[in-house]
Motif scaffolding. Structure first.
Motif, PDB file in Angstrom:
ATOM      1  N   HIS A  11       9.836  40.935 -15.727  1.00  0.00           N
ATOM      2  CA  HIS A  11       9.061  41.888 -15.069  1.00  0.00           C
ATOM      3  C   HIS A  11       8.522  42.970 -16.184  1.00  0.00           C
ATOM      4  CE1 HIS A  11       9.206  45.435 -11.826  1.00  0.00           C
ATOM      5  NE2 HIS A  11       8.105  44.907 -12.141  1.00  0.00           N
ATOM      6  N   THR A  40       2.171  37.022 -14.733  1.00  0.00           N
ATOM      7  CA  THR A  40       2.646  37.925 -13.867  1.00  0.00           C
ATOM      8  C   THR A  40       1.958  38.158 -12.688  1.00  0.00           C
ATOM      9  OG1 THR A  40       1.828  39.805 -14.959  1.00  0.00           O
ATOM     10  CG2 THR A  40       4.085  39.246 -15.667  1.00  0.00           C
ATOM     11  N   GLY A  44       3.771  42.535 -11.182  1.00  0.00           N
ATOM     12  CA  GLY A  44       4.392  42.359 -12.565  1.00  0.00           C
ATOM     13  C   GLY A  44       5.408  41.311 -12.941  1.00  0.00           C
ATOM     14  N   ARG A  45       5.896  40.522 -11.796  1.00  0.00           N
ATOM     15  CA  ARG A  45       7.203  39.522 -12.090  1.00  0.00           C
ATOM     16  C   ARG A  45       6.725  38.168 -12.270  1.00  0.00           C
ATOM     17  NH1 ARG A  45      11.544  42.319 -10.464  1.00  0.00           N
ATOM     18  NH2 ARG A  45      11.253  44.457  -9.196  1.00  0.00           N
ATOM     19  N   LEU A  46       7.562  37.329 -12.999  1.00  0.00           N
ATOM     20  CA  LEU A  46       7.234  36.104 -12.969  1.00  0.00           C
ATOM     21  C   LEU A  46       8.668  35.196 -13.250  1.00  0.00           C
ATOM     22  CD1 LEU A  46       5.218  33.741 -13.721  1.00  0.00           C
ATOM     23  CD2 LEU A  46       5.590  34.168 -15.841  1.00  0.00           C
TER      24      LEU A  46
END
Length: 114
Positions: A11, A40, A44-46
Protein backbone atom coordinates in the motif's frame (compact mmCIF):
# COMPACT_ATOMS: atom_id res chain seq x y z
CA UNK A 1 -14.57 -18.36 -8.45
CA UNK A 2 -12.34 -15.91 -6.59
CA UNK A 3 -8.66 -15.59 -7.20
CA UNK A 4 -6.33 -16.59 -4.36
CA UNK A 5 -4.87 -13.81 -2.26
CA UNK A 6 -1.29 -13.11 -3.29
CA UNK A 7 1.33 -13.87 -0.68
CA UNK A 8 2.46 -10.25 -0.73
CA UNK A 9 0.53 -6.99 -0.74
CA UNK A 10 1.62 -3.38 -0.53
CA UNK A 11 0.00 0.00 0.00
CA UNK A 12 1.53 3.33 -1.02
CA UNK A 13 0.31 6.48 0.69
CA UNK A 14 1.44 9.91 -0.47
CA UNK A 15 1.97 11.51 2.94
CA UNK A 16 2.61 14.96 1.45
CA UNK A 17 -0.69 14.98 -0.46
CA UNK A 18 -2.61 12.98 2.14
CA UNK A 19 -3.92 10.58 -0.51
CA UNK A 20 -3.23 7.10 -1.86
CA UNK A 21 -0.48 7.04 -4.47
CA UNK A 22 -2.24 5.88 -7.64
CA UNK A 23 -0.49 4.17 -10.57
CA UNK A 24 2.90 3.68 -8.91
CA UNK A 25 4.75 0.94 -10.78
CA UNK A 26 6.12 -1.72 -8.44
CA UNK A 27 8.37 -4.66 -9.29
CA UNK A 28 8.81 -7.68 -7.01
CA UNK A 29 12.07 -9.60 -7.36
CA UNK A 30 13.37 -12.63 -5.50
CA UNK A 31 16.42 -14.86 -5.48
CA UNK A 32 15.69 -16.00 -9.05
CA UNK A 33 14.92 -12.57 -10.53
CA UNK A 34 11.66 -10.79 -11.35
CA UNK A 35 8.53 -12.42 -9.95
CA UNK A 36 5.80 -9.88 -10.72
CA UNK A 37 5.07 -6.25 -11.51
CA UNK A 38 2.04 -4.00 -11.47
CA UNK A 39 0.53 -0.60 -10.74
CA UNK A 40 -1.15 0.54 -7.55
CA UNK A 41 -4.92 0.92 -7.80
CA UNK A 42 -7.15 3.89 -6.89
CA UNK A 43 -6.58 3.11 -3.20
CA UNK A 44 -2.79 2.88 -3.62
CA UNK A 45 -2.85 -0.91 -3.16
CA UNK A 46 -1.35 -3.79 -5.11
CA UNK A 47 -1.10 -7.56 -4.63
CA UNK A 48 1.91 -9.22 -6.22
CA UNK A 49 3.25 -12.68 -6.76
CA UNK A 50 1.99 -16.18 -6.33
CA UNK A 51 0.13 -17.61 -3.34
CA UNK A 52 3.49 -18.51 -1.79
CA UNK A 53 6.87 -16.82 -2.14
CA UNK A 54 9.99 -18.92 -1.78
CA UNK A 55 12.02 -18.41 1.37
CA UNK A 56 14.81 -15.88 0.96
CA UNK A 57 15.36 -12.19 0.36
CA UNK A 58 12.93 -10.30 -1.87
CA UNK A 59 12.83 -6.69 -3.04
CA UNK A 60 9.98 -4.38 -3.89
CA UNK A 61 11.07 -1.55 -6.20
CA UNK A 62 8.72 1.43 -6.21
CA UNK A 63 9.00 3.86 -9.18
CA UNK A 64 8.64 6.94 -6.99
CA UNK A 65 10.39 9.36 -9.34
CA UNK A 66 7.98 8.62 -12.19
CA UNK A 67 5.02 8.93 -9.80
CA UNK A 68 6.07 12.40 -8.61
CA UNK A 69 7.12 13.51 -12.11
CA UNK A 70 3.63 12.62 -13.33
CA UNK A 71 2.22 14.94 -10.66
CA UNK A 72 4.64 17.77 -11.52
CA UNK A 73 6.41 17.45 -8.16
CA UNK A 74 10.18 17.58 -7.71
CA UNK A 75 11.44 14.56 -5.76
CA UNK A 76 14.75 13.33 -4.39
CA UNK A 77 14.38 9.55 -4.71
CA UNK A 78 13.91 8.19 -8.26
CA UNK A 79 12.98 4.82 -6.79
CA UNK A 80 12.60 3.14 -3.43
CA UNK A 81 13.89 -0.39 -2.93
CA UNK A 82 12.59 -2.27 0.10
CA UNK A 83 14.30 -5.59 0.73
CA UNK A 84 12.81 -8.08 3.18
CA UNK A 85 13.18 -11.75 4.11
CA UNK A 86 10.51 -14.40 3.66
CA UNK A 87 10.68 -17.45 5.93
CA UNK A 88 8.15 -20.13 6.72
CA UNK A 89 7.14 -20.25 10.37
CA UNK A 90 8.71 -23.01 12.52
CA UNK A 91 5.51 -25.06 12.17
CA UNK A 92 5.78 -24.79 8.37
CA UNK A 93 2.85 -22.42 7.99
CA UNK A 94 3.06 -19.50 5.61
CA UNK A 95 2.32 -15.94 6.67
CA UNK A 96 0.93 -13.22 4.46
CA UNK A 97 3.39 -10.36 3.92
CA UNK A 98 2.21 -6.75 3.72
CA UNK A 99 4.92 -4.18 2.97
CA UNK A 100 3.49 -0.64 2.82
CA UNK A 101 5.33 2.65 2.36
CA UNK A 102 4.53 6.20 3.38
CA UNK A 103 5.92 8.47 0.70
CA UNK A 104 6.78 12.14 0.27
CA UNK A 105 9.01 13.87 -2.29
CA UNK A 106 12.02 13.89 0.05
CA UNK A 107 11.41 11.01 2.47
CA UNK A 108 9.80 7.61 2.85
CA UNK A 109 9.20 5.05 5.58
CA UNK A 110 8.14 1.45 5.61
CA UNK A 111 7.14 -1.20 8.09
CA UNK A 112 5.96 -4.78 8.22
CA UNK A 113 2.20 -4.61 8.02
CA UNK A 114 -0.39 -7.28 8.65
Amino acid sequence: MTEPTPHLTTHVLDAAAGTPAVAVEIVLTGPGGEIARGLTDADGRLGLGPERLDDGDHTLTFATGAYFEGRGVEAFYPRVDVTFTVRAAPDGSVRHHHVPILLSPFAYSTYRGS
